[in-house]
Design a protein around this motif. Structure first.
Motif: not given
Ligand code: PHE
Length: 354
Positions: A296-321
């Motif tokens: 939620p702190n990340v959403l807030k930092s970007c001006g998005i209301d965490p009570k209204e929105y939520q989300g997921f994120a992922f990060g993948i190493g391309i060399e590994r793939l």
């Protein structure tokens, strides 16, 4: 020396400067006139020994001479530098319109190839590809991603700090992950959002499985109702497509990243043999990515209301793939630029058979 002689000296110096045909010759002239034992410097040295009434006028004259000659010299230097650059550029000019020579046709680097595969798979799932810069502010790379100020997590990422700093005096960094692009995108476009971003990332680390520059692809989905189930489905679908198998075994292990809560690392099932690795089934697991629900702190930092929105994120190493899919065993070989390596691992351009 009289004023006449000084003006002769000036004429000589100017003639010598005009006659210097390159930067090395010009520097010789500078040394001959203005260097420690140069002839103008010799006049300067005389000033101190003169009676006071002469000292003033003669001193001023020599000074004026020195300034005038320095000015002419600088102007000539600029001109010669320009000429040298123009000559260098002309001698290095390449005619890009010449046809390719078939015997030296290049191939597509496996990293570029894998990036393209990833973009196609995510595009079909409705993800838009966006990009961000390699040099990032502390805010985009750390602060807005919920890394507390002075928290060791900043060093945990083996950050390369730049000399230049932002308005708050915080040094810019070479981005340590593509998560900085999440921040840029959410700040600019708000929610909802469904993006991937790939690019170079940097950490001060180098061995068989680490390179100071490597590539990541980051995914971000922000919606009103989105949960871990969606994250799991997205990753499972991606991995199946990428490794061209029906049901790649995956497992989620709880893990910590400041910008997600809960956070997890994902392993895929594999079989490790002697010097071989088979993706898909088996008793072994191999870590391949980090993910989680956006904090939620990340959403807030970007001006998005965490009570209204939520989300997921992922990060993948391309060399590994790329290593897993195409059997490359040493990460460093990706960046050595060895033509024989590329001939072996590269892909034919224009979709021709390799
Ligand atoms: N940015 C993390 C890393 O580089 C990976 C990650 C991305 C983890 C998104 C969770 C969510 O280590």
């Amino acid at each position: 020396m009289s004023a006449d002689n000084l003006s002769q000296l000036k004429q000589d110096a100017e003639a010598a400067i005009a006659g210097a045909s390159d930067l090395a010759a010009l520097d010789d002239v500078r040394v001959a006139y203005l260097g420690k034992s140069g002839s103008i410097s010799a006049q300067m040295k005389k000033v101190g020994g003169l009676p006071p009434e002469e000292r003033k006028t003669f001193g001023a004259e020599v000074n004026a001479l020195r300034n005038a000659v320095t000015e002419v010299l600088e102007a000539r230097k600029l001109l010669l530098e320009k000429e040298a650059l123009a000559q260098k550029l002309a001698s290095e000019a390449l005619d890009m319109s010449l046809p390719a020579r078939p015997e030296v046709q290049g191939s597509i680097h496996p990293i570029s190839h894998v990036i393209e595969e990833i973009e196609v798979i995510f595009a079909e799932m409705g993800f838009m590809a966006v990009a961000g810069p390699d040099v990032e502010s502390d805010w985009n790379n750390f602060e807005a991603l919920n890394f507390p100020a002075n928290h060791p997590a900043r060093e945990m990422q083996d950050t390369f700090f730049m000399e230049a700093a932002d308005d708050e005096g915080k040094p810019y960094v070479l981005r340590t992950h593509t998560s900085s692009v999440q921040i840029r995108h959410m700040t600019e476009h708000g929610a909802p959002s469904r993006i991937i971003c790939h690019g170079r990332t940097y950490r001060c680390d180098s061995d068989q499985t680490h390179s100071p520059m490597f590539h990541q692809v980051e995914g971000l989905v922000i919606e009103k109702r989105v949960h871990m189930g969606h994250l799991k489905w997205t990753l499972q679908s991606f991995l199946n497509r990428f490794f061209e198998q029906d049901d790649i075994p995956i497992r989620f292990r709880p893990s910590f990243f400041p910008f997600v809560e809960p956070g997890a690392e994902v392993d895929i099932g594999c079989t490790k043999g002697q010097g071989t690795l088979k993706i898909g089934a088996g008793d072994d697991w191999l870590e391949i990515l980090g993910c989680g629900m956006v904090h939620p702190n990340v959403l807030k930092s970007c001006g998005i209301d965490p009570k209204e929105y939520q989300g997921f994120a992922f990060g993948i190493g391309i060399e590994r793939l790329a290593m897993l899919k195409y059997g490359v065993s040493d990460l460093r070989t990706f960046f050595e630029g060895d033509v024989r390596w590329l001939e072996h691992y590269g892909f034919a351009p224009l979709g021709e058979a390799a």
